[in-house]
Write an enzyme that holds these catalytic residues in place. Structure first.
Site, PDB file in Angstrom:
ATOM      1  N   SER A 138       5.886 -10.289  -6.396  1.00  0.00           N
ATOM      2  CA  SER A 138       6.360  -9.330  -5.400  1.00  0.00           C
ATOM      3  C   SER A 138       7.731  -8.774  -5.778  1.00  0.00           C
ATOM      4  O   SER A 138       7.967  -7.564  -5.700  1.00  0.00           O
ATOM      5  CB  SER A 138       6.430  -9.994  -4.020  1.00  0.00           C
ATOM      6  OG  SER A 138       5.153 -10.354  -3.554  1.00  0.00           O
TER       7      SER A 138
ATOM      8  N   ARG B 137      15.323  -9.001  -0.757  1.00  0.00           N
ATOM      9  CA  ARG B 137      14.607  -9.941   0.123  1.00  0.00           C
ATOM     10  C   ARG B 137      14.282  -9.281   1.456  1.00  0.00           C
ATOM     11  O   ARG B 137      13.230  -9.546   2.041  1.00  0.00           O
ATOM     12  CB  ARG B 137      15.412 -11.235   0.326  1.00  0.00           C
ATOM     13  CG  ARG B 137      14.596 -12.320   1.025  1.00  0.00           C
ATOM     14  CD  ARG B 137      15.119 -13.707   0.710  1.00  0.00           C
ATOM     15  NE  ARG B 137      14.854 -14.098  -0.672  1.00  0.00           N
ATOM     16  CZ  ARG B 137      13.728 -14.641  -1.099  1.00  0.00           C
ATOM     17  NH1 ARG B 137      12.716 -14.827  -0.257  1.00  0.00           N
ATOM     18  NH2 ARG B 137      13.579 -14.986  -2.357  1.00  0.00           N
TER      19      ARG B 137
ATOM     20  N   HIS C  34      11.296  -7.307   0.615  1.00  0.00           N
ATOM     21  CA  HIS C  34      10.162  -8.212   0.457  1.00  0.00           C
ATOM     22  C   HIS C  34       9.600  -8.640   1.806  1.00  0.00           C
ATOM     23  O   HIS C  34       8.378  -8.758   1.987  1.00  0.00           O
ATOM     24  CB  HIS C  34      10.616  -9.446  -0.342  1.00  0.00           C
ATOM     25  CG  HIS C  34       9.572 -10.507  -0.490  1.00  0.00           C
ATOM     26  ND1 HIS C  34       9.562 -11.640   0.290  1.00  0.00           N
ATOM     27  CD2 HIS C  34       8.504 -10.604  -1.320  1.00  0.00           C
ATOM     28  CE1 HIS C  34       8.533 -12.397  -0.066  1.00  0.00           C
ATOM     29  NE2 HIS C  34       7.878 -11.798  -1.039  1.00  0.00           N
TER      30      HIS C  34
END
Length: 210
Positions: free
Chosen positions: A14, A42, A45
């Protein structure tokens, strides 16, 4: 069917894909530091939303102050149990820190009812009575962020990413103008998942630097 089954491999792929998409769609984009990059990626994500490249705001001293507090031992106070659940508590404990959420504490419920305020506001009031270094992490409640700013308390920093419409934009604008060490999600976007992701990104970077 052929698909990835291992959590670590899924996460690693990812992040590779996130980096490739940024390279393709925003080739001139530059992160301020590796830690800024880790936090923004993040957040992406967690949400699959690349708007975080532009809407995540950092005060000049935010990362130094927040990481120092986490490393030296502090208490994180969240506005939701979801944010509390999402923060990596075992890693947090390795640095001598902990996380608490008082949103359902009987004292908070009582004070909110008696004062006619939100439980998030009463939870901030309770947290500020406790000793020790404090970091506040808000992903849901603009009223909690407004309340914290009203106190003008001496705290280590704030992750302020309340999501929504009523007061969300204004509370984060006020945080950005407050002078506190802070990370804020400018605009309406945010959420408890993003709040936890930001804290975890700092913890993972700190672990890697050991």
């Amino acid at each position: 069917m052929d698909y990835l089954r291992q959590p670590q491999a899924i996460e690693a792929k990812s992040f590779v894909m996130i980096g490739e998409i940024i390279q393709q769609t925003r080739p001139d984009y530059r992160f301020a530091s590796p830690l800024h990059e880790a936090i923004v990626k993040r957040a992406i994500h967690t949400t699959a939303d690349f708007d975080w490249l532009d809407i995540l705001w950092f005060s000049d001293d935010a990362l130094i102050r927040l990481c120092s507090a986490l490393r030296e031992g502090c208490t994180i106070y969240t506005d939701t149990t979801m944010a509390l659940s999402g923060i990596n508590k075992s890693l947090l404990a390795q640095f001598g820190s902990e996380v608490r959420c008082y949103i359902s504490d009987p004292r908070v419920v009582r004070e909110a009812q008696e004062q006619g305020i939100t439980r998030s506001m009463a939870a901030v009031d309770l947290a500020l009575t406790e000793a020790g270094k404090k970091v506040f992490v808000f992903g849901n409640a603009p009223t909690a962020l407004f309340r914290l700013l009203e106190h003008n308390a001496d705290i280590c920093g704030v992750v302020g990413v309340p999501v929504g419409f009523v007061g969300a934009v204004e509370s984060k604008d006020a945080l950005a103008a407050s002078g506190l060490p802070a990370i804020a999600a400018l605009g309406r976007k945010g959420g408890s998942n993003v709040a936890a992701a930001i804290v975890n990104a700092m913890l993972y970077q700190m672990r890697g630097a050991q």
